[in-house]
Scaffold this active site. Structure first.
Site, PDB file in Angstrom:
ATOM      1  N   GLU C  60       0.813  -1.217   0.000  1.00 46.48           N
ATOM      2  CA  GLU C  60       0.000   0.000   0.000  1.00 46.48           C
ATOM      3  C   GLU C  60       0.851   1.273   0.000  1.00 46.48           C
ATOM      4  OE1 GLU C  60      -0.860  -2.703   1.634  1.00 46.48           O
ATOM      5  OE2 GLU C  60      -2.919  -3.114   1.046  1.00 46.48           O
ATOM      6  N   PHE C  83      -9.744  -2.202   1.324  1.00 42.66           N
ATOM      7  CA  PHE C  83     -10.594  -1.904   2.481  1.00 42.66           C
ATOM      8  C   PHE C  83     -10.074  -0.614   3.124  1.00 42.66           C
ATOM      9  CE2 PHE C  83     -13.225  -5.711   3.513  1.00 42.66           C
ATOM     10  CZ  PHE C  83     -12.768  -6.566   2.515  1.00 42.66           C
ATOM     11  N   ALA C  84     -10.994   0.243   3.523  1.00 37.55           N
ATOM     12  CA  ALA C  84     -10.592   1.527   4.097  1.00 37.55           C
ATOM     13  C   ALA C  84      -9.657   1.342   5.288  1.00 37.55           C
ATOM     14  CB  ALA C  84     -11.831   2.303   4.530  1.00 37.55           C
ATOM     15  N   HIS C 129     -11.922  -4.893   9.284  1.00 35.10           N
ATOM     16  CA  HIS C 129     -12.364  -4.811   7.893  1.00 35.10           C
ATOM     17  C   HIS C 129     -13.720  -4.135   7.756  1.00 35.10           C
ATOM     18  CE1 HIS C 129      -9.137  -7.585   6.861  1.00 35.10           C
ATOM     19  NE2 HIS C 129      -9.478  -7.542   5.595  1.00 35.10           N
TER      20      HIS C 129
END
Ligand SMILES: Cc1ncc(C[n+]2csc(CCOP(=O)(O)OP(=O)(O)O)c2C)c(N)n1
Ligand SMILES: Cc1ncc(C[n+]2csc(CCOP(=O)(O)OP(=O)(O)O)c2C)c(N)n1
Ligand SMILES: [Mg+2]
Ligand SMILES: [Mg+2]
Lengths: 326, 366, 326, 366
Positions: C60, C83-84, C129
């Site tokens: 990321e 996913f945020a 999540h």
């Protein structure tokens, strides 16, 4: 009773706890041999040896992850993340791991550790080395957040944080490291979640934290001396747990609330305090609750710019005067 | 397409050269046909344990899958169907007190440590008899009493955490080993790098097990790495030996782990072990795994770890009835667990507010 | 005019922008060949090819860093963080890099990029999540934060985000992906910083976001139908920039403010809204501003537990009734 | 203690074996004594440029240090005294349009790209003539017009960012190279791993330059890595060649970079180059560098890059006056810049509220 700097208070607190409990270990970048880049941990390596006081690689995720694994299995680690701003490179532990572990495991696993870091402005370090990060860390159920404003509070609150069975963010302020204060001899142990009324007052309540505590007290003195306005100043000290009773009690008395925050304006910790008061003490308020903050800008490096950005005594005075029409 | 040639570390402890073996040419069962059950380094009892474990994991996860289809399990789940030899081999080589750090794909590793099937299925079903009474769910299985120190759903986070547990063992002079499981794709995240480096410099008693099942969620690992083997080809960056093994052969896994754990206990530091394997199902419940090239699954199913192991036992003259009895025992365990879970109450909502903080509650203010 | 899911709206918005501007590129984990784990980007690879639609490793930081470097030098990247919750592993870019670059360089360098992610609860995915992360990202001057509640808003706001010269966090809601809505044909382009009054009312104002918008509208209907309480519902849509005028205007009319937030209680985005209103519209308020939130707990996985945690229509109705004594 | 034996990549592009050379035995100047200024691969003009650049960086930073002592510069700063050969060699090999990504230790790299000394000192002094008019400060020097795309103060963050700039070049078919500078300690952070891997899989036109000055802030890198060379010994984990060079010899740096840039421009992908060097001063303004073993600094000062280079020029028969003229020119530039900065107004505070957002202002709400 001795005079001690905020910086030396850090080392004394860690030493106190390491002496008390051999499960307390301390790790971070340049913390051991060099005694920390802020010189706040000088002497610990000599006293406790390299097994307990550890210089790490520049691997903040490894630092916090290792602290967590150790905490889960019986140690009581204190981890230093040098500048508070660097919490961003290891934020997963703050947001997703430390605070959620106990809950997700239905209480099987605890995470009793402390993360210390030096935050805040005033050192002309620019936007990436000057931030107050309370509002990066206080929104996670399970995580505690503490920030001391004096040497004696450094010792008492850090000791309490180390002994706490929950993960605690311990946010020191770089511009306070040189500050001196009286500190009693012997063991010092304070309680998390207790605010301190530093100056009693009747006309308005200021809630402040860290470096802003000192400016708030100075502003209150000036408001009293020059304008006859009697302001109560509360050092909130711990955002989680929050001493809401102290805050609500003060506002019930004064009818006016001001928060003084070093962070940029949007969604600072003061927004939570204001929201609680506005909801729960709405009918006590005689006028709008006001947040005094750094404007919504990153911090600039040049001294005159930085000084203008961070709330000053004069700005606090002027804002309160204007709001009270005093 | 899968290439069957993989390199396998022959000598573990030393710096001996690795040997390239051709898996396609391997006899699925390495024992001599017609031989008696061997009393070799693994031995009869352990072999049966390895078989039993693999069948248990297979059947329990197959049941979890069936319960999803019946909507008795909500949320997501990530099965290890096809990867059982790793979980079984790793767990069978552990001692009580050793610690497992798992991922969201953690059912198998959790069960392999002896956590009752009922507790795992109960957790998946959100029942009060679940491991965490439904608070954690499939991705966070934890059973401290069995040494399962958690299942972590953020890729890589548990690699440094496992280091921390190993640090505690080293600090306290305890002899337990921390074993940390993760996939091929996890080798590309920062925490992997930081954690393995940290373990290596402190010679921590931790064993990193990379289950290379060739895929991340849906993307082949080969698409996103510049080396062939995501873990093995990076070991030298941390001063570690290159170890690449056949992850579908429980005996190979078991032997490799025994050595790695012994090395860790002896203070010789961490190991990073890449196990080549394949997952039979999709990444998660939602995934039909259509991205796989035709024939790939079938090819790997020929190397199904349970099939391999059953044939090995046969070749060692274990009678069919022995395996059939184990199969039946497992079936009963799983049926009983299912029944128990279906009968168990859903969790009462009062636990919503427990264990946020160490005082057992959720109050963050007075 | 066609009916489209929120999920398909994402792909349509990206396609619209990639067609318009060849500097728009798109990267993320499993977004290309697989069309995204939420299937929100299906078809983009076929349409625009592997040079513009890129499957990344599980890295990321590399994703956001690469997006930033590309944005600084002329591209218009859209980066997906699946996913945020995973924003935590690349938070340095959110906190320290994207938002500060323009300021620190005195305007030399811009960072026109969009980070999309799927957040929110309701899927029984557990604590790591399921989070709404507005309050992880809205406190950084320089960063914009948008969250759409309908397919048409997905397209219009995502298009606006891509064309914006500032970095934008685009927070989609997982539980809305399957939601259908009418969407006009042709190009759709909305404006950031504009709230939408979804239901006019006179007795109270609800400010909501994402999935909570729908529950708020349902609650308002119920309050009207069953209790004769006429609530105005505002979909705030964008937290930064914030349409304060719309909010203040509504409160001036209704005299009461409620925020409905999916995040745990402490320091949610609602605290900023409440603080602004309490300060600037204090004398408009006829009663305390109230935040309706998930309690201060991590999200549990089991369905009945999760359902109890997240604000429901009934809880919104009950809270408002109690507060209005209606 | 420093070991002088380092391995130096002889052939860059191919996979030729690296050669171990003994730096202690190297003559400080590699040219043949008595020879005429050579018209070799580097040539006379470039050699003078390299000399001039190194002197410029040295003197400018020395001046910055003096101004700190006089309290005319506030805040912190991180000097590259002793490391000038790297900045000079890297910049001299660049073409206009190539992009530099620097760290908090970025004065030298910024100046080497042609940014006027006055603008850099002005920034450090918080004056209106500063590069960013005081808004960024020492740790964030940026001059887009010179290709200096920023100085990044969070360790490792710029490694993926440089990848992004290189991705843009690749995407647009542009021929510029992104060059990313960082220290030995930076190799242990997650972003390093993610960024280098990312560059490698996409064959991005980016060159990673690791300045191994043996220390992080105060801690020796050798204390926190399990390999000898923090970058070179990890290159293979990303499928890259091991490249380790003498970072105190500007010619070596220049030659190595020329090849690495060419490789990047040719679409052959990134390079990771470890340059062995030493900083003469402390880590930052606050650091007296007492942690260094006795004699270490002196030993490295014998290999001062400017001393080495001046002797090399002499050995090539450049007359003393040539160097003296350059020295004098630099001195004047720096004196003039200092005077100009001292005369410049401090920044007016109205810029406090500019350029938070792209519209030029700071309004986040209506
Ligand atoms: C930081 C982070 N990024 C992305 C994800 C989403 N995710 C979950 S599993 C997975 C694939 C992991 O692949 P691998 O490591 O090979 O393990 P496998 O699932 O194959 O066992 C991804 C990308 C995540 N959970 N955390
Ligand atoms: C994420 C992060 N961690 C820690 C620091 C503090 N810090 C600044 S410079 C430095 C040492 C860097 O060492 P190295 O990479 O060798 O570069 P050098 O300073 O020697 O040039 C550290 C730890 C930082 N800026 N960012
Ligand atoms: Mg995998
Ligand atoms: Mg260094």
């Amino acid at each position: 009773m001795a005079e001690l700097t905020y910086r030396d208070a850090v080392a004394r607190a860690i030493a106190q706890e390491m002496t008390r409990d051999e499960n307390v270990v301390f790790l971070g970048e340049d913390v051991a041999k060099a005694g920390g880049v802020f010189k706040a941990t000088v002497g610990l390596l000599d006293k406790f040896g390299p097994k307990r006081v550890i210089d790490t690689p520049i691997s903040e995720q490894a630092i916090l992850g290792a602290a967590m694994g150790a905490a889960m299995t019986g140690l009581r680690p204190i981890a230093e993340i040098m500048f508070a701003d660097f919490i961003a490179v290891c934020y997963d532990y703050i947001a997703n791991e430390f605070p959620k572990t106990r809950y997700m495991t239905n209480g099987q696993v605890g995470c009793p550790l402390v993360v210390r870091c030096g935050g805040g402005g005033g050192s002309r370090f620019g936007a990436q080395h000057s931030q107050c990060i309370e509002n990066w860390v206080m929104q996670f159920p399970g995580l505690k957040v503490v920030s001391p404003s004096s040497p004696v509070d450094v010792i008492g609150l850090l000791a309490a944080a180390v002994r706490d069975d929950d993960p605690v963010m311990f946010l020191e302020h770089k511009s306070l490291y040189a500050m001196k204060g009286e500190v009693p001899d012997g063991e010092i142990l304070d309680r998390l979640g207790t605010a301190k009324i530093l100056r009693a007052g009747t006309d308005a309540t200021i809630i402040a934290l860290g470096m802003m505590v000192h400016r708030s007290v100075a502003a209150a003195e000036k408001l009293q001396a020059e304008y006859g306005v009697n302001v109560e100043v509360i050092d909130v000290r711990s955002l989680v747990p929050l001493d809401t009773q102290c805050i609500l009690g003060s506002v019930a008395k004064t009818g006016r609330l001001f928060t003084v925050e070093e962070n940029p304006r949007v969604l600072g910790w003061g927004a939570e305090v204001v929201s609680i008061v506005a909801d729960e003490a709405f009918y006590d308020l005689d006028g709008p609750p006001v947040r005094i903050t750094t404007p919504n800008i990153p911090l600039p490096a040049a001294d005159q710019l930085e000084d203008m950005a961070i709330p000053s005594v004069d700005r606090i005075v002027a804002t309160i005067r204007k709001s009270l029409s005093a | 397409m899968v290439k069957w040639n993989i390199s396998v570390a022959r000598s573990f402890a030393g710096r001996a050269p690795v040997e390239t073996i051709n898996m396609a040419k391997m006899t699925p069962a390495a024992g001599k046909p017609g031989a008696l059950p061997p009393n070799d380094d693994i031995g009869e009892a352990k072999r049966l344990e390895l078989y039993r474990l693999q069948v248990l994991l297979r059947e329990a996860e197959q049941r979890a899958f069936d319960l999803f289809l019946q909507n008795q399990i909500k949320g997501t789940s990530h099965l290890s169907l096809g990867q059982e030899a790793i979980a079984a081999g790793c767990a069978a080589a552990m001692q009580p007190g050793d610690l497992s750090f798992c991922t969201y794909r953690g059912h198998a590793h959790t069960l392999a440590r002896g956590v009752p099937v009922e507790k795992v299925l109960g957790e998946l079903m959100g029942r009060d008899n679940g491991l965490m009474r439904g608070k954690g769910g499939s991705m966070h299985l934890t059973s401290v009493e069995h040494g399962v120190m958690g299942s972590y759903a953020i890729i890589g986070a548990h690699i440094p955490i496992a280091c921390g547990a190993a640090w505690r063992a080293q600090y306290k002079g305890a002899s337990d080993v921390s074993v940390c499981f993760f996939g091929d794709g996890t080798t590309n995240i920062g925490a992997f790098h930081e954690g393995i480096n940290y373990a290596a410099i402190h010679k921590l008693p931790v064993v990193f097990v990379c289950e290379n099942n060739l895929y991340m969620e849906y993307t082949p690992i080969a698409d996103v790495i510049p080396v062939k083997h995501p873990a093995a080809d990076r070991a030298s960056a941390y001063g570690l030996e290159r170890i690449l093994i056949d992850g579908n052969d429980a005996d190979v896994v078991y032997r490799t782990m025994l050595k790695a754990y012994a090395r860790a206990r002896a203070g010789e530091g961490p190991s990073l072990i890449e196990c080549l394997t394949y997952r039979h199902s999709g990444h998660s419940r939602a995934d039909p795994a259509k991205y796989r090239p035709e024939g790939e699954l079938e090819k790997w199913k020929q190397r199904d770890p349970i099939k391999i192991y059953r044939e090995r036992l046969k070749s060692f003259d274990f009678p069919d009835e022995t395996m059939a009895a184990i199969d039946a025992e497992i079936k009963k365990i799983i049926d009983d667990a299912t029944t128990a879970c279906q009968a168990a109450p859903t969790t009462s909502t009062d636990i919503l507010f427990t264990d946020v903080y160490a005082d057992g509650g959720w109050a963050w203010r007075n």
